[in-house]
Motif scaffolding. Structure first.
Motif, short mmCIF file in Angstrom:
data_model
loop_
_atom_site.label_atom_id
_atom_site.label_comp_id
_atom_site.label_asym_id
_atom_site.label_seq_id
_atom_site.Cartn_x
_atom_site.Cartn_y
_atom_site.Cartn_z
N MET A 1 5.43 25.89 62.35
CA MET A 1 3.71 25.89 62.46
C MET A 1 3.72 24.94 63.81
O MET A 1 4.33 23.82 64.05
N TRP A 2 3.42 25.69 65.53
CA TRP A 2 2.20 25.08 66.36
C TRP A 2 1.32 23.91 65.96
O TRP A 2 1.06 24.24 65.64
N PRO A 3 1.90 22.74 66.43
CA PRO A 3 0.40 21.60 66.85
C PRO A 3 -1.28 22.47 67.07
O PRO A 3 -0.51 23.03 68.05
N ASP A 4 -2.26 21.86 66.38
CA ASP A 4 -3.14 21.94 67.35
C ASP A 4 -3.41 21.71 68.53
O ASP A 4 -2.76 21.01 68.93
N LEU A 5 -4.03 22.73 69.62
CA LEU A 5 -3.76 21.95 70.92
C LEU A 5 -5.84 21.65 70.83
O LEU A 5 -6.58 22.18 70.88
N THR A 6 -5.68 20.23 72.06
CA THR A 6 -6.77 19.54 72.12
C THR A 6 -6.49 19.44 73.40
O THR A 6 -5.06 18.92 73.89
N ALA A 55 -10.00 34.32 67.93
CA ALA A 55 -10.88 35.62 69.07
C ALA A 55 -10.99 36.84 68.96
O ALA A 55 -9.17 37.38 68.77
N VAL A 56 -11.35 37.75 68.59
CA VAL A 56 -11.84 38.44 68.47
C VAL A 56 -10.62 39.52 69.31
O VAL A 56 -9.70 40.18 68.83
N TRP A 57 -11.28 39.57 70.04
CA TRP A 57 -11.52 40.11 71.75
C TRP A 57 -9.33 40.66 71.76
O TRP A 57 -8.97 41.10 72.56
N ILE A 58 -8.95 39.25 71.44
CA ILE A 58 -7.07 38.64 71.64
C ILE A 58 -6.42 39.93 70.34
O ILE A 58 -5.87 41.02 71.35
N ARG A 59 -7.37 40.40 70.32
CA ARG A 59 -6.14 41.31 68.72
C ARG A 59 -7.31 42.03 68.90
O ARG A 59 -5.55 43.57 68.32
N GLU A 60 -7.80 42.82 70.05
CA GLU A 60 -7.55 44.81 70.02
C GLU A 60 -7.26 44.66 71.35
O GLU A 60 -7.02 44.12 71.90
N LEU A 95 -0.83 30.03 74.04
CA LEU A 95 -0.96 31.01 74.16
C LEU A 95 0.22 32.10 73.99
O LEU A 95 0.66 33.02 73.07
N ALA A 96 0.93 31.96 75.19
CA ALA A 96 1.91 33.26 75.22
C ALA A 96 3.17 32.47 74.07
O ALA A 96 3.64 33.33 73.94
N LEU A 97 2.98 30.85 73.79
CA LEU A 97 4.64 30.29 73.02
C LEU A 97 4.05 30.76 71.87
O LEU A 97 4.47 31.52 70.77
N ARG A 98 2.64 30.75 71.16
CA ARG A 98 2.15 30.94 69.89
C ARG A 98 2.50 33.14 69.57
O ARG A 98 2.84 33.45 68.37
N ARG A 99 2.00 33.03 70.88
CA ARG A 99 2.31 35.15 70.92
C ARG A 99 3.83 35.87 70.76
O ARG A 99 3.89 36.35 69.66
N ILE A 129 5.57 38.54 78.59
CA ILE A 129 4.94 37.36 77.74
C ILE A 129 4.13 37.01 78.08
O ILE A 129 3.70 35.87 78.08
N SER A 130 2.36 37.77 78.41
CA SER A 130 1.67 37.63 79.01
C SER A 130 0.82 36.69 77.60
O SER A 130 0.91 36.98 76.50
#
Length: 222
Positions: free
Chosen positions: A1-6, A88-93, A195-199, A219-220
């Motif tokens: 799992m990728w580390p948290d981004l801050t 974020a719900v909107w990303i999954r919709e 975000l693209a890497l995680r997706r 790779i959006s």
């Protein structure tokens, strides 16, 4: 799992001041008036609705900072920016999901105020940001999620919206996209890459950036 981004310690929240001034300049283009009711580069969204959605971003920073309550117990448990987007719900919709439909409907309602009102609101928000950020707390509660975020991470989310939707609006008007300063653009590119890497995963991202012959079609980040 990728580390948290801050972005704590690596982003100066005041980077959004210059970005918001560029936003205000974009919203002042005369082309907006003639194309206000046309469909924008964002499917299903008029130029007017997109303009107001863009103007809302610096406004939300000012409003969120003004609403800060140091007694809020949620401030002790801020979430990193990567968790903010994971939740974020909107990303999954898809585009017709409730969250995305709601964004378009609110934009269309605001668009009734017209382009001059949008330009004035953009200029006002840009003028208020500098003072608001001078006394910004280290952690804020994001009104629409109810979660706390470090102010750097919260500002990074608004910078992403400003940069991405400025390009959308410029494309809608056939005018040049604003040239954002490195301190504003760099965190956005970092966030989009994360975000693209995680997706899509390592292979898709590395190949798109270095080996187009083996790259996937897209790779959006969203």
């Amino acid at each position: 799992m990728w580390p948290d981004l801050t972005f704590v310690g690596s982003l100066d929240p005041r980077a959004v001041v210059g970005a918001s001034r560029l936003l205000a300049g974009l919203v002042a283009w005369p082309e907006i008036t003639t194309r206000w009711h046309e469909e924008s580069a964002c499917a299903g969204m008029s130029v007017g609705a997109l303009t107001w959605h863009l103007v809302n971003q610096p406004q939300r920073i000012v409003e969120t900072l003004a609403a800060h309550d140091p007694r809020d117990s949620r401030l002790s448990e801020p979430v990193p920016v990567s968790t903010h987007y994971a939740n974020a719900v909107w990303i999954r919709e898809d585009l017709d999901g409730p969250s995305n439909v709601g964004v378009r409907e609110r934009g269309e309602e605001q668009a009734a105020a017209g382009p001059q009102a949008a330009a004035a609101a953009a200029a006002e928000a840009a003028s208020r940001l500098d003072t608001a950020l001078l006394t910004a707390p280290p952690v804020v509660v994001v009104p629409w999620t109810g979660a706390a975020m470090a102010v750097e991470d919260f500002v990074a989310t608004r910078l992403l919206e400003i940069v991405v939707h400025s390009d959308d609006l410029a494309a809608s008007l056939s005018v040049p996209t604003p040239r954002f300063a490195p301190e504003a653009l760099s965190p956005v590119l970092t966030l989009l890459t994360d975000l693209a890497l995680r997706r899509h995963g390592q292979d898709a991202l590395v190949r798109t950036l270095s080996r187009p012959q083996r790259a996937p079609e897209e790779i959006s980040a969203f």
